[in-house]
Enzyme design. Structure first.
Site, PDB file in Angstrom:
ATOM      1  N   ARG A 228       0.854  -1.187   0.000  1.00  0.00           N
ATOM      2  CA  ARG A 228       0.000   0.000   0.000  1.00  0.00           C
ATOM      3  C   ARG A 228       0.890   1.238   0.000  1.00  0.00           C
ATOM      4  O   ARG A 228       1.944   1.267   0.639  1.00  0.00           O
ATOM      5  CB  ARG A 228      -0.918   0.027   1.233  1.00  0.00           C
ATOM      6  N   HIS A 276      -0.711   0.033  -9.718  1.00  0.00           N
ATOM      7  CA  HIS A 276      -1.417  -0.843  -8.768  1.00  0.00           C
ATOM      8  C   HIS A 276      -2.000  -2.074  -9.470  1.00  0.00           C
ATOM      9  O   HIS A 276      -3.217  -2.248  -9.545  1.00  0.00           O
ATOM     10  CB  HIS A 276      -2.511  -0.076  -8.025  1.00  0.00           C
TER      11      HIS A 276
HETATM   12  N1  NDP Z   1      -0.285  -4.162  -5.111  1.00  0.00           N
HETATM   13  C1  NDP Z   1      -1.229  -5.062  -5.279  1.00  0.00           C
HETATM   14  O1  NDP Z   1      -1.696  -5.278  -6.382  1.00  0.00           O
HETATM   15  C2  NDP Z   1      -1.721  -5.844  -4.103  1.00  0.00           C
HETATM   16  C3  NDP Z   1      -1.377  -5.513  -2.827  1.00  0.00           C
HETATM   17  N2  NDP Z   1      -1.773  -6.295  -1.772  1.00  0.00           N
HETATM   18  C4  NDP Z   1      -1.353  -5.934  -0.420  1.00  0.00           C
HETATM   19  O2  NDP Z   1      -0.590  -6.998   0.130  1.00  0.00           O
HETATM   20  C5  NDP Z   1      -0.899  -7.095   1.514  1.00  0.00           C
HETATM   21  C6  NDP Z   1      -0.480  -8.439   2.070  1.00  0.00           C
HETATM   22  O3  NDP Z   1      -1.363  -9.447   1.641  1.00  0.00           O
HETATM   23  P1  NDP Z   1      -1.324 -10.923   2.269  1.00  0.00           P
HETATM   24  O4  NDP Z   1       0.032 -11.505   2.179  1.00  0.00           O
HETATM   25  O5  NDP Z   1      -2.441 -11.679   1.672  1.00  0.00           O
HETATM   26  O6  NDP Z   1      -1.616 -10.585   3.807  1.00  0.00           O
HETATM   27  P2  NDP Z   1      -1.421 -11.505   5.080  1.00  0.00           P
HETATM   28  O7  NDP Z   1      -2.370 -11.011   6.100  1.00  0.00           O
HETATM   29  O8  NDP Z   1      -1.468 -12.936   4.689  1.00  0.00           O
HETATM   30  O9  NDP Z   1       0.075 -11.188   5.556  1.00  0.00           O
HETATM   31  C7  NDP Z   1       0.421 -10.053   6.256  1.00  0.00           C
HETATM   32  C8  NDP Z   1       1.805 -10.238   6.873  1.00  0.00           C
HETATM   33  O10 NDP Z   1       2.220  -9.025   7.490  1.00  0.00           O
HETATM   34  C9  NDP Z   1       2.616  -9.299   8.829  1.00  0.00           C
HETATM   35  N3  NDP Z   1       2.353  -8.138   9.676  1.00  0.00           N
HETATM   36  C10 NDP Z   1       1.174  -7.500   9.883  1.00  0.00           C
HETATM   37  N4  NDP Z   1       1.319  -6.475  10.741  1.00  0.00           N
HETATM   38  C11 NDP Z   1       2.624  -6.486  11.093  1.00  0.00           C
HETATM   39  C12 NDP Z   1       3.394  -5.685  11.983  1.00  0.00           C
HETATM   40  N5  NDP Z   1       2.855  -4.672  12.673  1.00  0.00           N
HETATM   41  N6  NDP Z   1       4.691  -5.999  12.118  1.00  0.00           N
HETATM   42  C13 NDP Z   1       5.251  -7.026  11.458  1.00  0.00           C
HETATM   43  N7  NDP Z   1       4.570  -7.809  10.588  1.00  0.00           N
HETATM   44  C14 NDP Z   1       3.277  -7.538  10.422  1.00  0.00           C
HETATM   45  C15 NDP Z   1       1.803 -10.501   9.252  1.00  0.00           C
HETATM   46  O11 NDP Z   1       2.449 -11.146  10.350  1.00  0.00           O
HETATM   47  P3  NDP Z   1       1.885 -12.527  10.940  1.00  0.00           P
HETATM   48  O12 NDP Z   1       2.100 -13.563   9.864  1.00  0.00           O
HETATM   49  O13 NDP Z   1       2.725 -12.784  12.122  1.00  0.00           O
HETATM   50  O14 NDP Z   1       0.430 -12.305  11.225  1.00  0.00           O
HETATM   51  C16 NDP Z   1       1.818 -11.321   7.958  1.00  0.00           C
HETATM   52  O15 NDP Z   1       2.998 -12.070   7.860  1.00  0.00           O
HETATM   53  C17 NDP Z   1      -2.395  -6.800   1.549  1.00  0.00           C
HETATM   54  O16 NDP Z   1      -2.801  -6.367   2.819  1.00  0.00           O
HETATM   55  C18 NDP Z   1      -2.549  -5.712   0.501  1.00  0.00           C
HETATM   56  O17 NDP Z   1      -2.459  -4.441   1.091  1.00  0.00           O
HETATM   57  C19 NDP Z   1      -2.505  -7.435  -1.966  1.00  0.00           C
HETATM   58  C20 NDP Z   1      -2.881  -7.798  -3.223  1.00  0.00           C
HETATM   59  C21 NDP Z   1      -2.545  -7.026  -4.396  1.00  0.00           C
HETATM   60  O1  3PY Z   2      -6.379  -7.238  -3.358  1.00  0.00           O
HETATM   61  C1  3PY Z   2      -5.850  -6.171  -3.023  1.00  0.00           C
HETATM   62  O2  3PY Z   2      -5.683  -5.845  -1.841  1.00  0.00           O
HETATM   63  C2  3PY Z   2      -5.383  -5.268  -4.050  1.00  0.00           C
HETATM   64  O3  3PY Z   2      -4.670  -4.351  -3.787  1.00  0.00           O
HETATM   65  C3  3PY Z   2      -5.819  -5.569  -5.429  1.00  0.00           C
HETATM   66  O4  3PY Z   2      -5.258  -4.750  -6.365  1.00  0.00           O
END
Ligand code: NDP
Ligand code: 3PY
Length: 313
Positions: A228, A276
């Site tokens: 983000r 994005h």
């Molecule tokens: N650019 C794009 O097109 C896209 C962007 N995204 C972004 O990718 C992000 C990640 O997605 P996804 O992998 O599915 O999410 P998940 O919820 O599976 O993973 C999030 C990770 O971040 C860690 N985390 C959260 N808060 C903290 C913190 N304060 N300190 C340290 N680690 C932290 C979590 O730790 P723990 O495992 O210990 O809980 C986890 O490992 C989404 O939230 C979205 O914003 C997603 C899809 C598309």
């Molecule tokens: O799935 C999400 O969170 C995205 O950012 C898609 O673009």
């Protein structure tokens, strides 16, 4: 079973037909303003408040993406939007991990093979073989080691890069060094040459990629923001690029989207930009995942993918 659907840009008919095919006995309808009929499940992206509020009969709300920050931030101003006890689910992978892997691996290889340097030399018509980078100087650090970050880390480890990840809880991914919590953040950053962000947007992670973080990276570091825009302090990145601390950045997400025409990021020669799309929702995979999750809920099971409102992701 009644399923309601709202997405501002997706092909609604495709989704209605697709869900109908996957759950033949369901009645699937597009939600329209004024529709206050009960529903069992809601599939949403940027839902209008009135679509969900008061509907305590809902057995599940599905966000049609991985990140739920837009829904959770709306809940701050409209706490009644998600009735108490109604679980919120998000898409776990459903084809996004592979897209993230493609994006991250291709860009890391681009930097590692110095294609950005050769492009700059090409513009000067200069034939100049540069010294190879060594893998041992190219440690990759993935911020966020969840569904997407974990898969990205694994794919880079498969290319034999030293890979580490940072998350709230410790991970046990083969070949990847796991760091957890704020107390291990400095160790994670120290020696990281390529920083890839896949954290969720929460109050704890806003502005996390700032001068303080960038200054702890290895010299001539690379930054990839795939999560983000609010995670990155854009002026701090520009300063780190100017000082040479950061050599280049690849950005997919921005504090303001679309990125305004007058943003200095556009013109910076060492910043690459995509609009994005690092990973987009793949409708068929998403629908199959949602249908499977609905079947599990109907059987009284506890499917994965439920968002923790407390943790904010
Ligand atoms: N650019 C794009 O097109 C896209 C962007 N995204 C972004 O990718 C992000 C990640 O997605 P996804 O992998 O599915 O999410 P998940 O919820 O599976 O993973 C999030 C990770 O971040 C860690 N985390 C959260 N808060 C903290 C913190 N304060 N300190 C340290 N680690 C932290 C979590 O730790 P723990 O495992 O210990 O809980 C986890 O490992 C989404 O939230 C979205 O914003 C997603 C899809 C598309
Ligand atoms: O799935 C999400 O969170 C995205 O950012 C898609 O673009």
């Amino acid at each position: 079973m009644d399923i309601i659907f709202h997405h501002p840009t997706f092909d609604t008919q495709f989704w209605l037909d697709g869900m109908q095919q996957l759950i033949p006995d369901a009645r699937v309808r597009q939600w329209r303003p004024g529709d206050n009929q009960p529903a069992d499940y809601a599939l949403v992206w940027h839902p209008p408040v009135e679509m969900l509020s008061g509907h305590s009969e809902l057995k599940g709300v599905f966000a049609l993406g991985a990140g739920v920050d837009s829904i959770l931030s709306k809940l701050q101003t409209h706490p009644d939007m998600l009735p108490e006890g109604v679980p919120l689910f998000r898409l776990e992978d459903t084809g996004m991990a592979l897209q993230m892997q493609e994006y991250a691996v291709s860009q890391v290889l681009h930097w590692f093979r110095r294609f950005d340097d050769y492009q700059a030399l090409k513009l000067q018509a200069k034939w100049l073989p540069l010294e190879d980078y060594r893998r041992e100087d190219f440690t990759i650090g993935v911020l966020g080691a969840g569904v997407l970050g974990g898969k990205v880390a694994e794919s880079l480890a498969a290319w034999d890069f030293p890979v580490r990840c940072w998350s709230r809880s410790k991970k046990n991914y083969p070949g990847i060094t796991s760091y957890a919590g704020n107390e291990e953040l400095s160790d994670f950053l120290n020696g990281t040459r390529v920083l890839i962000n896949l954290l969720p947007n929460t109050p704890q992670t806003v502005g996390i990629i700032n001068s303080q973080m960038l200054n702890q990276l290895a010299d001539e570091a690379y930054v990839m923001n795939l999560a983000r825009g609010v995670h990155l302090v854009e002026n701090d990145l520009l300063a780190a690029l100017d000082s040479g601390k950061v050599k280049a950045a690849m950005l997919d997400v921005f504090a303001k989207e679309p990125l305004p025409e007058n943003s200095p990021l556009w013109k910076h020669p060492r910043i690459a930009i995509t609009p994005h799309l690092a990973a987009v929702t793949r409708p068929q995979e998403a629908m199959e995942y949602i249908a499977k999750t609905i079947r599990e809920i109907e059987k009284g099971e506890s499917p994965s993918g439920q968002v923790s409102l407390h943790n904010g992701y």
